[in-house]
Every structure is written in C-alpha cells, then in structure tokens.
Design a protein around this motif. Sequence first.
Motif, PDB file in Angstrom:
ATOM      1  N   LYS A 106       5.782   0.038  -4.085  1.00  9.33           N
ATOM      2  CA  LYS A 106       4.662   0.729  -3.440  1.00  9.33           C
ATOM      3  C   LYS A 106       3.437   0.792  -4.352  1.00  9.33           C
ATOM      4  O   LYS A 106       3.535   0.605  -5.568  1.00  9.33           O
ATOM      5  CB  LYS A 106       5.086   2.139  -3.039  1.00  9.33           C
ATOM      6  CG  LYS A 106       5.384   3.057  -4.216  1.00  9.33           C
ATOM      7  CD  LYS A 106       5.866   4.416  -3.719  1.00  9.33           C
ATOM      8  CE  LYS A 106       6.174   5.339  -4.900  1.00  9.33           C
ATOM      9  NZ  LYS A 106       6.702   6.650  -4.438  1.00  9.33           N
ATOM     10  N   GLY A 107       2.287   1.026  -3.732  1.00 12.42           N
ATOM     11  CA  GLY A 107       1.096   1.312  -4.513  1.00 12.42           C
ATOM     12  C   GLY A 107       0.369   0.143  -5.121  1.00 12.42           C
ATOM     13  O   GLY A 107      -0.048   0.194  -6.275  1.00 12.42           O
TER      14      GLY A 107
ATOM     15  N   SER B  82       0.841  -1.194   0.000  1.00 11.40           N
ATOM     16  CA  SER B  82       0.000   0.000   0.000  1.00 11.40           C
ATOM     17  C   SER B  82       0.877   1.246   0.000  1.00 11.40           C
ATOM     18  O   SER B  82       1.687   1.429  -0.907  1.00 11.40           O
ATOM     19  CB  SER B  82      -0.975  -0.022   1.177  1.00 11.40           C
ATOM     20  OG  SER B  82      -0.298  -0.173   2.414  1.00 11.40           O
ATOM     21  N   ASP B  83       0.781   2.077   1.034  1.00  9.03           N
ATOM     22  CA  ASP B  83       1.459   3.360   1.028  1.00  9.03           C
ATOM     23  C   ASP B  83       2.782   3.326   1.786  1.00  9.03           C
ATOM     24  O   ASP B  83       3.076   2.379   2.513  1.00  9.03           O
ATOM     25  CB  ASP B  83       0.548   4.428   1.634  1.00  9.03           C
ATOM     26  CG  ASP B  83       0.175   4.107   3.079  1.00  9.03           C
ATOM     27  OD1 ASP B  83      -0.135   2.934   3.369  1.00  9.03           O
ATOM     28  OD2 ASP B  83       0.210   5.021   3.920  1.00  9.03           O
TER      29      ASP B  83
END
Length: 240
Positions: free
Chosen positions: A199-200, A129-130
């Motif tokens: 990430k992401g 995720s972040d």
Amino acid sequence: MILPSRSPVAAASLLGALVFLASPVRAADTLGEALARLAPSADPKVIGMAVDAAECAQTQDGKPVDRLAVIDYSRPSSQPRLWVFDIARRKLLFQELVAHGKNSGDATATRFSNAPDSLASSIGLFRTSDTYMGKNGYSLRMTGLEQGVNDQALARAIVIHGASYVNEAMARVAGRIGRSWGCPAVRMAIAHKLIDALKGGQMVFSYYPDKRWLASSPYLKCSASQLARAEARVATDPGT
C-alpha cells in the motif's frame, strides 16, 4: 536506480543494500539481477523489465519506491506467478498464486483489457494507493499508469484483494485456480499482509508478452537521458 523512501529506516536499509552490492562476488549486479536471484522460479527477463519500468516511472514523478510486485501472466494460474520484493533490503517477501480475470482465459490468461465491465485483467505498470474494506474484504486500490492499457483501473475497481478461490488445493485438482472479474486476487491467508506491504505508492508490474504493449509502453522504453537525470537527482539530494 529505484529510489527508496527517505525515512531513517529506509536509509539504513539502503546502506545495507549498498554494502551487499559492494561484495566482490556481487559487485556487478544490477537490481534486476539481484531480485531475480531471490526468486529463481521467476523469469529473470520479466523481473528485469519490471525494475526498468519502475525506474522509468520514477524519472517522471520522482516518487520513491520501497516495494515492487511482479505478476507474470504468461504462466498458468496453477503456478506461483506473483513475487513481491522489498527493494531496499533486497528481500523476497511473497511468492504467490494470483488470479486473472474471467474473460482473460481459463488456466492461462491470453486476453487483456482496459475496458469497463470486460471482466478481464490488465497488464502494464501500476502504482498502489489506499486500502479500503469492500465486498471482497480488505482491498488495495491501484492506479494504472499506462494510457489505453490500464489507466481505467481505478474506474474499473481493479484492486488487490483476497479470495477463497485462490488456493493450492483447487490448483492441484482442477489444474487452475478460480478467476476474478479482472482483479489480481490472492490467497485469503496472506492477503492482509501482502496488501500492507504494497500500500501507499508502491509499484505493481503485470507482464504478458503482448507485442503491441512491449513495443509501445513508455516505461519499457525509458531514455538514457531520463535515467541519467534520475541518478543525478539522487546524487545531489542529501535526503535520499
């Protein structure tokens, strides 16, 4: 098939990947075989399982993936056992040492947990995720996708971060690198770039030959009908 993102850059990368696969020598390659060839020191069976798990996850949530990280905890921590692949471009981005949790074992991890405060690593499939700045510096949160196996990862703060105790010199002298509180920590020198690559919403697959997990993981037992639906969605979606 793992679905790449739909940006113009990713679309061009996918086209390049298709050209690569169309060559006479490599025409029959699966994605798992192609990635395993990029990382000859990795176990091709583990790479294949990682690809299968990531593909299965996408049949359920439809979210595309550009990068796939594979951790093989069956190997000692003194050896590189983390590989990060760019799926669209069919490239190996990182081959690295990675730490396991203090209570997972000494030089080799043998025990895994999903419990808070266990100080042990978790296996299974994760989606990233972040990022954030924490006590271990630049770090990447991960959501564990497997109920009862790693779904407490966010609550446990199981994240990817850099650590000074992950280094080749220590591996040579002590026969192992340092251990974390359950996080897959990596070398400080590459932590920021590796985290940015993952990430992401990318995938991380952490493997260990745990018989119960191998027999019960829904991502390793994806049905043919689920995969067929995913392929049909790709074939009919002009944005893919």
